[in-house]
Design a protein around this motif. Structure first.
Motif, PDB file in Angstrom:
ATOM      1  N   ILE A 110       0.856  -1.191   0.000  1.00 30.29           N
ATOM      2  CA  ILE A 110       0.000   0.000   0.000  1.00 30.29           C
ATOM      3  C   ILE A 110       0.886   1.233   0.000  1.00 30.29           C
ATOM      4  O   ILE A 110       1.754   1.387   0.866  1.00 30.29           O
ATOM      5  CB  ILE A 110      -0.911   0.027   1.234  1.00 30.29           C
ATOM      6  CG1 ILE A 110      -1.714  -1.267   1.338  1.00 30.29           C
ATOM      7  CG2 ILE A 110      -1.828   1.252   1.223  1.00 30.29           C
ATOM      8  CD1 ILE A 110      -2.020  -1.672   2.751  1.00 30.29           C
ATOM      9  N   ILE A 111       0.682   2.111  -0.961  1.00 34.89           N
ATOM     10  CA  ILE A 111       1.395   3.387  -0.999  1.00 34.89           C
ATOM     11  C   ILE A 111       0.418   4.460  -0.543  1.00 34.89           C
ATOM     12  O   ILE A 111      -0.621   4.659  -1.168  1.00 34.89           O
ATOM     13  CB  ILE A 111       1.918   3.702  -2.410  1.00 34.89           C
ATOM     14  CG1 ILE A 111       2.778   2.552  -2.942  1.00 34.89           C
ATOM     15  CG2 ILE A 111       2.716   5.005  -2.410  1.00 34.89           C
ATOM     16  CD1 ILE A 111       3.232   2.720  -4.384  1.00 34.89           C
ATOM     17  N   ARG A 112       0.742   5.127   0.576  1.00 39.86           N
ATOM     18  CA  ARG A 112      -0.185   6.084   1.186  1.00 39.86           C
ATOM     19  C   ARG A 112       0.478   7.441   1.365  1.00 39.86           C
ATOM     20  O   ARG A 112       1.536   7.560   1.959  1.00 39.86           O
ATOM     21  CB  ARG A 112      -0.664   5.564   2.552  1.00 39.86           C
ATOM     22  CG  ARG A 112      -1.458   6.584   3.364  1.00 39.86           C
ATOM     23  CD  ARG A 112      -1.989   6.005   4.659  1.00 39.86           C
ATOM     24  NE  ARG A 112      -0.975   5.485   5.554  1.00 39.86           N
ATOM     25  CZ  ARG A 112      -0.279   6.231   6.418  1.00 39.86           C
ATOM     26  NH1 ARG A 112      -0.459   7.542   6.471  1.00 39.86           N
ATOM     27  NH2 ARG A 112       0.600   5.667   7.215  1.00 39.86           N
ATOM     28  N   ASP A 113      -0.159   8.479   0.841  1.00 42.39           N
ATOM     29  CA  ASP A 113       0.289   9.855   1.042  1.00 42.39           C
ATOM     30  C   ASP A 113       0.264  10.169   2.533  1.00 42.39           C
ATOM     31  O   ASP A 113      -0.727   9.888   3.213  1.00 42.39           O
ATOM     32  CB  ASP A 113      -0.636  10.812   0.275  1.00 42.39           C
ATOM     33  CG  ASP A 113      -0.087  12.224   0.152  1.00 42.39           C
ATOM     34  OD1 ASP A 113       0.213  12.831   1.198  1.00 42.39           O
ATOM     35  OD2 ASP A 113       0.008  12.713  -0.988  1.00 42.39           O
ATOM     36  N   MET A 114       1.339  10.751   3.057  1.00 40.80           N
ATOM     37  CA  MET A 114       1.425  11.040   4.484  1.00 40.80           C
ATOM     38  C   MET A 114       0.366  12.036   4.951  1.00 40.80           C
ATOM     39  O   MET A 114       0.101  12.151   6.146  1.00 40.80           O
ATOM     40  CB  MET A 114       2.818  11.557   4.835  1.00 40.80           C
ATOM     41  CG  MET A 114       3.895  10.483   4.807  1.00 40.80           C
ATOM     42  SD  MET A 114       3.780   9.326   6.173  1.00 40.80           S
ATOM     43  CE  MET A 114       4.382  10.346   7.524  1.00 40.80           C
ATOM     44  N   ARG A 115      -0.255  12.742   4.035  1.00 41.01           N
ATOM     45  CA  ARG A 115      -1.292  13.708   4.405  1.00 41.01           C
ATOM     46  C   ARG A 115      -2.679  13.065   4.509  1.00 41.01           C
ATOM     47  O   ARG A 115      -3.638  13.727   4.939  1.00 41.01           O
ATOM     48  CB  ARG A 115      -1.336  14.833   3.372  1.00 41.01           C
ATOM     49  CG  ARG A 115      -0.038  15.621   3.242  1.00 41.01           C
ATOM     50  CD  ARG A 115      -0.058  16.533   2.026  1.00 41.01           C
ATOM     51  NE  ARG A 115      -0.130  15.754   0.773  1.00 41.01           N
ATOM     52  CZ  ARG A 115      -0.347  16.282  -0.420  1.00 41.01           C
ATOM     53  NH1 ARG A 115      -0.547  17.579  -0.554  1.00 41.01           N
ATOM     54  NH2 ARG A 115      -0.383  15.514  -1.490  1.00 41.01           N
ATOM     55  N   LEU A 116      -2.803  11.811   4.112  1.00 37.80           N
ATOM     56  CA  LEU A 116      -4.113  11.164   4.058  1.00 37.80           C
ATOM     57  C   LEU A 116      -4.651  10.874   5.461  1.00 37.80           C
ATOM     58  O   LEU A 116      -3.943  10.352   6.316  1.00 37.80           O
ATOM     59  CB  LEU A 116      -4.002   9.848   3.283  1.00 37.80           C
ATOM     60  CG  LEU A 116      -5.340   9.215   2.884  1.00 37.80           C
ATOM     61  CD1 LEU A 116      -5.970   9.984   1.738  1.00 37.80           C
ATOM     62  CD2 LEU A 116      -5.143   7.749   2.502  1.00 37.80           C
ATOM     63  N   TRP A 117      -5.919  11.165   5.693  1.00 38.63           N
ATOM     64  CA  TRP A 117      -6.566  10.837   6.962  1.00 38.63           C
ATOM     65  C   TRP A 117      -6.768   9.318   7.020  1.00 38.63           C
ATOM     66  O   TRP A 117      -7.158   8.675   6.041  1.00 38.63           O
ATOM     67  CB  TRP A 117      -7.924  11.513   7.066  1.00 38.63           C
ATOM     68  CG  TRP A 117      -7.924  12.994   6.868  1.00 38.63           C
ATOM     69  CD1 TRP A 117      -6.842  13.825   6.670  1.00 38.63           C
ATOM     70  CD2 TRP A 117      -9.076  13.841   6.830  1.00 38.63           C
ATOM     71  NE1 TRP A 117      -7.254  15.121   6.503  1.00 38.63           N
ATOM     72  CE2 TRP A 117      -8.611  15.170   6.598  1.00 38.63           C
ATOM     73  CE3 TRP A 117     -10.440  13.619   6.964  1.00 38.63           C
ATOM     74  CZ2 TRP A 117      -9.486  16.249   6.502  1.00 38.63           C
ATOM     75  CZ3 TRP A 117     -11.318  14.689   6.869  1.00 38.63           C
ATOM     76  CH2 TRP A 117     -10.835  15.998   6.647  1.00 38.63           C
ATOM     77  N   HIS A 118      -6.532   8.754   8.206  1.00 33.59           N
ATOM     78  CA  HIS A 118      -6.668   7.305   8.357  1.00 33.59           C
ATOM     79  C   HIS A 118      -6.851   6.964   9.829  1.00 33.59           C
ATOM     80  O   HIS A 118      -6.711   7.823  10.703  1.00 33.59           O
ATOM     81  CB  HIS A 118      -5.454   6.574   7.774  1.00 33.59           C
ATOM     82  CG  HIS A 118      -4.160   6.908   8.459  1.00 33.59           C
ATOM     83  ND1 HIS A 118      -3.482   8.098   8.253  1.00 33.59           N
ATOM     84  CD2 HIS A 118      -3.428   6.219   9.369  1.00 33.59           C
ATOM     85  CE1 HIS A 118      -2.383   8.119   8.980  1.00 33.59           C
ATOM     86  NE2 HIS A 118      -2.333   6.988   9.686  1.00 33.59           N
ATOM     87  N   ALA A 119      -7.147   5.693  10.104  1.00 34.12           N
ATOM     88  CA  ALA A 119      -7.353   5.267  11.491  1.00 34.12           C
ATOM     89  C   ALA A 119      -7.173   3.759  11.590  1.00 34.12           C
ATOM     90  O   ALA A 119      -7.692   3.008  10.752  1.00 34.12           O
ATOM     91  CB  ALA A 119      -8.753   5.645  11.975  1.00 34.12           C
ATOM     92  N   GLY A 120      -6.450   3.317  12.613  1.00 34.70           N
ATOM     93  CA  GLY A 120      -6.361   1.890  12.912  1.00 34.70           C
ATOM     94  C   GLY A 120      -7.707   1.386  13.409  1.00 34.70           C
ATOM     95  O   GLY A 120      -8.392   2.037  14.193  1.00 34.70           O
ATOM     96  N   MET A 121      -8.093   0.203  12.953  1.00 32.60           N
ATOM     97  CA  MET A 121      -9.395  -0.373  13.292  1.00 32.60           C
ATOM     98  C   MET A 121      -9.217  -1.647  14.107  1.00 32.60           C
ATOM     99  O   MET A 121      -8.166  -2.293  14.068  1.00 32.60           O
ATOM    100  CB  MET A 121     -10.173  -0.655  12.008  1.00 32.60           C
ATOM    101  CG  MET A 121     -10.430   0.592  11.176  1.00 32.60           C
ATOM    102  SD  MET A 121     -11.493   1.805  12.024  1.00 32.60           S
ATOM    103  CE  MET A 121     -13.086   1.019  11.793  1.00 32.60           C
ATOM    104  N   PRO A 122     -10.261  -2.053  14.858  1.00 28.61           N
ATOM    105  CA  PRO A 122     -10.120  -3.227  15.723  1.00 28.61           C
ATOM    106  C   PRO A 122      -9.857  -4.513  14.952  1.00 28.61           C
ATOM    107  O   PRO A 122     -10.470  -4.770  13.907  1.00 28.61           O
ATOM    108  CB  PRO A 122     -11.473  -3.297  16.441  1.00 28.61           C
ATOM    109  CG  PRO A 122     -12.057  -1.936  16.328  1.00 28.61           C
ATOM    110  CD  PRO A 122     -11.571  -1.394  15.020  1.00 28.61           C
ATOM    111  N   ASN A 123      -8.951  -5.299  15.473  1.00 27.20           N
ATOM    112  CA  ASN A 123      -8.756  -6.674  15.019  1.00 27.20           C
ATOM    113  C   ASN A 123      -9.719  -7.533  15.841  1.00 27.20           C
ATOM    114  O   ASN A 123      -9.610  -7.603  17.059  1.00 27.20           O
ATOM    115  CB  ASN A 123      -7.297  -7.089  15.255  1.00 27.20           C
ATOM    116  CG  ASN A 123      -7.007  -8.524  14.854  1.00 27.20           C
ATOM    117  OD1 ASN A 123      -7.883  -9.255  14.416  1.00 27.20           O
ATOM    118  ND2 ASN A 123      -5.753  -8.921  15.026  1.00 27.20           N
TER     119      ASN A 123
END
Length: 293
Positions: free
Chosen positions: A214-227
């Motif tokens: 996965i190539i992700r722009d450092m400015r992109l909003w994101h969040a870790g989700m529950p395993n």
């Protein structure tokens, strides 16, 4: 239903030549400009990932029991910071400096991006999610300036905690999107609501095959989700910067690989070398991604 991230499957000819085709390169660049994220679904050797997973999952369980282990957004998210194995037989170029990722990123940055970060985080079974955030809070440039390369060691789905991403959120992001009342670089709730109202909320990829990159722009909003499963899920991360980016950040690699790393194509690896026996499990949380004057 919000759109899923663009996934590109490399052809056998591309895998053999280690060269991405112009059509797939165009698709990847379009996705990075539009969405801030693209997936290369078969860019990494599953065998390399299996070898790392067999070592890192037991190490993750050891770290999880330590009170000193860094827990991302608190203990209830089940997400810990974990360093990769720093032994020469566990450092693979297609993991640390993947040629396909480099070919995509150099189209955004110019030649020989700088490799300045290599780490991992591991999701244990949990009920709580992370807040939506970006990973930095300084006055970063209003152009692409950093790409995180994420590699999950196993097939990843919402069930084992695929990261939530807010596609397109990178395009107008500055540090002003962050809520000043939080120390964890959280995005303001009013801005999240605005994007939800126009059909651009967060999504979890439905399936990322083992071997995905996965190539992700450092400015992109994101969040870790529950395993929600019983098996810890490890995700590696490297970060590439353009050659003009002013930073002193370096990665750690085994000194025994010094000559090998110098021959890696397409990347300027900024490395602090460690000797055999280095205790990488002690962790390393002094990273600084900010642009120096």
């Amino acid at each position: 239903m919000y759109p899923q991230p663009t996934q590109i499957t490399l052809t056998q000819a591309e895998l053999t030549s280690q060269k991405i085709s112009s059509h797939n390169l165009q698709s990847a660049i379009e996705a990075l400009h539009r969405d801030g994220l693209v997936v290369l679904s078969n860019a990494v050797s599953p065998g390399h990932l299996d070898k790392l997973n067999e070592r890192m999952v037991p190490e993750a369980k050891t770290l999880y029991e330590r009170s000193s282990t860094h827990r991302n957004f608190g203990a209830k998210t089940g997400n810990i910071q974990q360093e990769p194995v720093l032994e020469k037989d566990y450092v693979f170029q297609d993991v640390v400096a993947n040629l396909f990722a480099l070919q995509v990123v150099e189209c955004m940055f110019g030649p020989r991006p700088s490799l300045r970060f290599y780490s991992a985080n591991t999701a244990f079974k949990a009920e709580n999610r992370q807040p939506v955030h970006v990973d930095v809070n300084f006055d970063f440039p209003k152009i692409p300036w950093g790409y995180a390369i994420n590699i999950n060691l196993v097939e990843t789905t919402p069930e084992n905690g695929a990261t939530e991403v807010w596609l397109g959120s990178h395009t107008d992001t500055t540090k002003d999107v962050l809520d000043p009342q939080y120390a964890h670089k959280q995005v303001r709730e009013d801005l999240l609501d605005e994007r939800r109202k126009i059909g651009k909320g967060g999504i979890q990829p439905q399936r990322l095959p083992k071997g995905s990159l996965i190539i992700r722009d450092m400015r992109l909003w994101h969040a870790g989700m529950p395993n929600t499963t019983d098996e810890p899920r490890v995700m590696l991360v490297t970060i590439l910067f353009p050659h003009w980016y002013r930073s002193q950040q370096k990665i750690l690699l085994p000194a025994a690989l010094g000559e090998t790393v110098k021959r890696w194509e397409g990347v300027d690896a900024q490395v602090d070398w460690v000797e055999e026996g280095y205790d990488y499990l002690q962790g390393r949380h002094d990273h600084d991604f900010s642009l120096k004057p």
